[in-house]
Design a protein around this motif. Structure first.
Motif, PDB file in Angstrom:
ATOM      1  N   GLU A 110      41.173  33.515  43.415  1.00  0.00           N
ATOM      2  CA  GLU A 110      42.627  33.383  43.593  1.00  0.00           C
ATOM      3  C   GLU A 110      43.047  33.532  45.051  1.00  0.00           C
ATOM      4  N   GLN A 111      42.210  34.214  45.858  1.00  0.00           N
ATOM      5  CA  GLN A 111      42.549  34.404  47.263  1.00  0.00           C
ATOM      6  C   GLN A 111      42.658  33.076  48.000  1.00  0.00           C
ATOM      7  N   LEU A 112      41.916  32.080  47.555  1.00  0.00           N
ATOM      8  CA  LEU A 112      41.969  30.768  48.211  1.00  0.00           C
ATOM      9  C   LEU A 112      43.381  30.191  48.170  1.00  0.00           C
ATOM     10  N   GLU A 113      44.020  30.301  47.014  1.00  0.00           N
ATOM     11  CA  GLU A 113      45.382  29.773  46.866  1.00  0.00           C
ATOM     12  C   GLU A 113      46.343  30.508  47.812  1.00  0.00           C
ATOM     13  N   GLU A 114      46.145  31.818  47.942  1.00  0.00           N
ATOM     14  CA  GLU A 114      47.013  32.592  48.846  1.00  0.00           C
ATOM     15  C   GLU A 114      46.848  32.111  50.286  1.00  0.00           C
ATOM     16  N   TRP A 115      45.594  31.881  50.716  1.00  0.00           N
ATOM     17  CA  TRP A 115      45.371  31.390  52.077  1.00  0.00           C
ATOM     18  C   TRP A 115      45.984  30.006  52.253  1.00  0.00           C
ATOM     19  N   GLN A 116      45.875  29.181  51.235  1.00  0.00           N
ATOM     20  CA  GLN A 116      46.459  27.832  51.311  1.00  0.00           C
ATOM     21  C   GLN A 116      47.980  27.918  51.478  1.00  0.00           C
ATOM     22  N   ASN A 117      48.596  28.858  50.768  1.00  0.00           N
ATOM     23  CA  ASN A 117      50.053  29.005  50.815  1.00  0.00           C
ATOM     24  C   ASN A 117      50.551  29.611  52.124  1.00  0.00           C
ATOM     25  N   ILE A 118      49.742  30.463  52.757  1.00  0.00           N
ATOM     26  CA  ILE A 118      50.166  31.086  54.021  1.00  0.00           C
ATOM     27  C   ILE A 118      50.394  30.015  55.080  1.00  0.00           C
ATOM     28  N   SER A 151      44.532  30.716  58.241  1.00  0.00           N
ATOM     29  CA  SER A 151      44.446  30.766  56.776  1.00  0.00           C
ATOM     30  C   SER A 151      43.914  29.443  56.221  1.00  0.00           C
ATOM     31  N   GLY A 152      44.278  28.332  56.855  1.00  0.00           N
ATOM     32  CA  GLY A 152      43.750  27.032  56.439  1.00  0.00           C
ATOM     33  C   GLY A 152      42.247  26.940  56.644  1.00  0.00           C
ATOM     34  N   PHE A 153      41.791  27.488  57.758  1.00  0.00           N
ATOM     35  CA  PHE A 153      40.362  27.522  58.057  1.00  0.00           C
ATOM     36  C   PHE A 153      39.611  28.384  57.035  1.00  0.00           C
ATOM     37  N   LEU A 154      40.165  29.572  56.733  1.00  0.00           N
ATOM     38  CA  LEU A 154      39.533  30.452  55.742  1.00  0.00           C
ATOM     39  C   LEU A 154      39.518  29.799  54.369  1.00  0.00           C
ATOM     40  N   TYR A 155      40.606  29.132  54.017  1.00  0.00           N
ATOM     41  CA  TYR A 155      40.669  28.413  52.735  1.00  0.00           C
ATOM     42  C   TYR A 155      39.512  27.399  52.640  1.00  0.00           C
ATOM     43  N   GLN A 156      39.289  26.689  53.737  1.00  0.00           N
ATOM     44  CA  GLN A 156      38.258  25.647  53.734  1.00  0.00           C
ATOM     45  C   GLN A 156      36.853  26.247  53.648  1.00  0.00           C
ATOM     46  N   ILE A 157      36.534  27.185  54.542  1.00  0.00           N
ATOM     47  CA  ILE A 157      35.144  27.660  54.607  1.00  0.00           C
ATOM     48  C   ILE A 157      34.798  28.582  53.431  1.00  0.00           C
ATOM     49  N   VAL A 158      35.743  29.449  53.031  1.00  0.00           N
ATOM     50  CA  VAL A 158      35.443  30.376  51.937  1.00  0.00           C
ATOM     51  C   VAL A 158      35.409  29.624  50.606  1.00  0.00           C
ATOM     52  N   GLY A 159      36.199  28.551  50.507  1.00  0.00           N
ATOM     53  CA  GLY A 159      36.121  27.701  49.318  1.00  0.00           C
ATOM     54  C   GLY A 159      34.718  27.106  49.169  1.00  0.00           C
ATOM     55  N   PHE A 160      34.148  26.648  50.286  1.00  0.00           N
ATOM     56  CA  PHE A 160      32.778  26.117  50.277  1.00  0.00           C
ATOM     57  C   PHE A 160      31.799  27.204  49.814  1.00  0.00           C
ATOM     58  N   PHE A 162      38.468  48.875  50.329  1.00  0.00           N
ATOM     59  CA  PHE A 162      37.916  48.049  51.408  1.00  0.00           C
ATOM     60  C   PHE A 162      38.479  46.630  51.353  1.00  0.00           C
ATOM     61  N   ASN A 163      38.456  46.015  50.167  1.00  0.00           N
ATOM     62  CA  ASN A 163      38.953  44.634  50.046  1.00  0.00           C
ATOM     63  C   ASN A 163      40.408  44.528  50.482  1.00  0.00           C
ATOM     64  N   GLN A 164      41.214  45.521  50.102  1.00  0.00           N
ATOM     65  CA  GLN A 164      42.633  45.513  50.493  1.00  0.00           C
ATOM     66  C   GLN A 164      42.773  45.578  52.008  1.00  0.00           C
ATOM     67  N   HIS A 165      41.962  46.434  52.631  1.00  0.00           N
ATOM     68  CA  HIS A 165      42.045  46.576  54.095  1.00  0.00           C
ATOM     69  C   HIS A 165      41.593  45.302  54.784  1.00  0.00           C
ATOM     70  N   PHE A 166      40.503  44.728  54.314  1.00  0.00           N
ATOM     71  CA  PHE A 166      40.014  43.472  54.875  1.00  0.00           C
ATOM     72  C   PHE A 166      41.096  42.398  54.825  1.00  0.00           C
ATOM     73  N   LEU A 167      41.717  42.225  53.657  1.00  0.00           N
ATOM     74  CA  LEU A 167      42.741  41.184  53.497  1.00  0.00           C
ATOM     75  C   LEU A 167      43.988  41.475  54.316  1.00  0.00           C
ATOM     76  N   SER A 168      44.295  42.758  54.499  1.00  0.00           N
ATOM     77  CA  SER A 168      45.495  43.109  55.294  1.00  0.00           C
ATOM     78  C   SER A 168      45.343  42.652  56.749  1.00  0.00           C
ATOM     79  N   LEU A 169      44.101  42.533  57.228  1.00  0.00           N
ATOM     80  CA  LEU A 169      43.884  42.126  58.622  1.00  0.00           C
ATOM     81  C   LEU A 169      43.624  40.630  58.781  1.00  0.00           C
ATOM     82  N   VAL A 170      43.042  39.995  57.766  1.00  0.00           N
ATOM     83  CA  VAL A 170      42.690  38.586  57.948  1.00  0.00           C
ATOM     84  C   VAL A 170      43.729  37.615  57.404  1.00  0.00           C
ATOM     85  N   ASN A 171      44.647  38.108  56.564  1.00  0.00           N
ATOM     86  CA  ASN A 171      45.681  37.211  56.025  1.00  0.00           C
ATOM     87  C   ASN A 171      46.664  36.792  57.107  1.00  0.00           C
TER      88      ASN A 171
END
Length: 305
Positions: free
Chosen positions: A203-211, A216-225, A296-305
């Motif tokens: 579900e995180q992919l959709e959030e990055w796409q929406n940001i 966020s577009g780059f993360l959507y692309q590479i993490v989706g792969f 940890f996951n929450q902290h990671f996302l708080s910095l990379v989103n």
């Protein structure tokens, strides 16, 4: 208080997430990024790292290229094209970098920084341990002067991910890993025992796409792969392997460790690259066996989103 850090990478997709995390964490002062072969060639890892720093607007962080091949042997492992893409970073669309690497070898950069700031530098190694083995070989004084070394690699109590026995980073250069673990360096091993518990949901992919930002577009692309590769193994999401090693420096309470004696199997048998626990021997490293994955996951996302 910030931690002075050298981050050693073989920039594939989870390395890219770790770089973003480290570059955005106020707790970390990135003295430099060093590159190694592994997920892709060292040239590919260096290019990917430079491209990512330009995307982040962090051209101030120096990048130094390191080892092309394992420390003592020929290549055991081919680039992980099916997991990280032909270019090592999800077949992304970033422009070629304008900035260039320093021209210094990664091992020299590690040693120089540790000697310049004795007792202050943490090395985070999220690829093979080849550059660090070379640094110890060239400058053994770093063993006493490094603050600590955090390694993403190994599997002390769980199965491997590149073979049933071995984790990919250790398998890439078993001799280098065994040498580092036996060197007397203060090593913390953050392996599959904990990283496989840090699953980032699809579900995180959709959030990055929406940001909708370039990052966020780059993360959507590479993490989706990356997640598509995990899906072939029946996992709906992806593990934050390399980011957790960075997280363990940002907030050591993300993980709980146990002192253990770990050797790396350097035989030519099917168990090559296995991180073997020897309970009767005096501990040589700390091994992460528990993780507060949700925090940890929450902290990671708080910095990379």
């Amino acid at each position: 208080m910030t931690e002075k850090v050298i981050l050693d990478v073989d920039t594939g997709i989870d390395d890219a997430m770790a770089i973003v995390y480290a570059a955005r964490a106020s707790e970390i002062e990135l003295l430099g990024l060093t590159t190694c072969f592994g997920n892709t060639s060292v040239e590919g890892a260096t290019r990917n790292t430079l491209q990512l720093l330009e995307l982040l607007g962090r051209e101030d962080i120096p990048v130094s290229m390191g080892a092309h091949t394992p420390w003592k042997r020929g290549h055991l492992k081919e680039p992980a094209v099916h997991i990280h893409g032909e270019d090592g970073m999800g077949n992304h669309s970033l422009p070629l970098p304008k900035i260039e690497p320093t021209g210094k070898h990664a091992a020299d950069v590690m040693a120089e920084n540790v000697l310049r700031y004795p007792g202050e530098v943490t090395l985070i190694c999220v690829g093979s341990l080849t550059n660090l083995a070379l640094a110890i070989e060239k400058e053994p004084a770093i063993i006493e002067k490094v603050k600590r070394v955090v390694v993403m690699g190994g599997a002390a109590t769980v199965k491997g991910n590149i073979t049933p026995h071995a984790e990919a980073n250790i398998y890439t250069d078993p001799e280098a890993a065994d040498f580092v673990f036996q060197s007397g360096l203060p090593v913390t091993m953050v392996g599959l025992d904990v990283t496989m518990q840090t699953l980032l949901p699809k579900e995180q992919l959709e959030e990055w796409q929406n940001i909708g930002t370039p990052l966020s577009g780059f993360l959507y692309q590479i993490v989706g792969f990356y997640m598509n590769a995990y899906l072939t193994q029946g996992i709906n999401g992806c593990a934050l392997h390399d980011p957790l090693a960075v997280g363990a420096v940002i907030d050591p309470a993300f993980i709980k460790t146990k002192p253990m004696h770990i050797r790396v199997d350097c035989s030519e048998s099917e168990t090559i690259g296995k991180t073997v626990s020897l309970p009767g021997e005096a501990p040589n490293i700390e091994v992460a066996l528990e993780v507060d994955a949700e925090r940890f996951n929450q902290h990671f996302l708080s910095l990379v989103n």
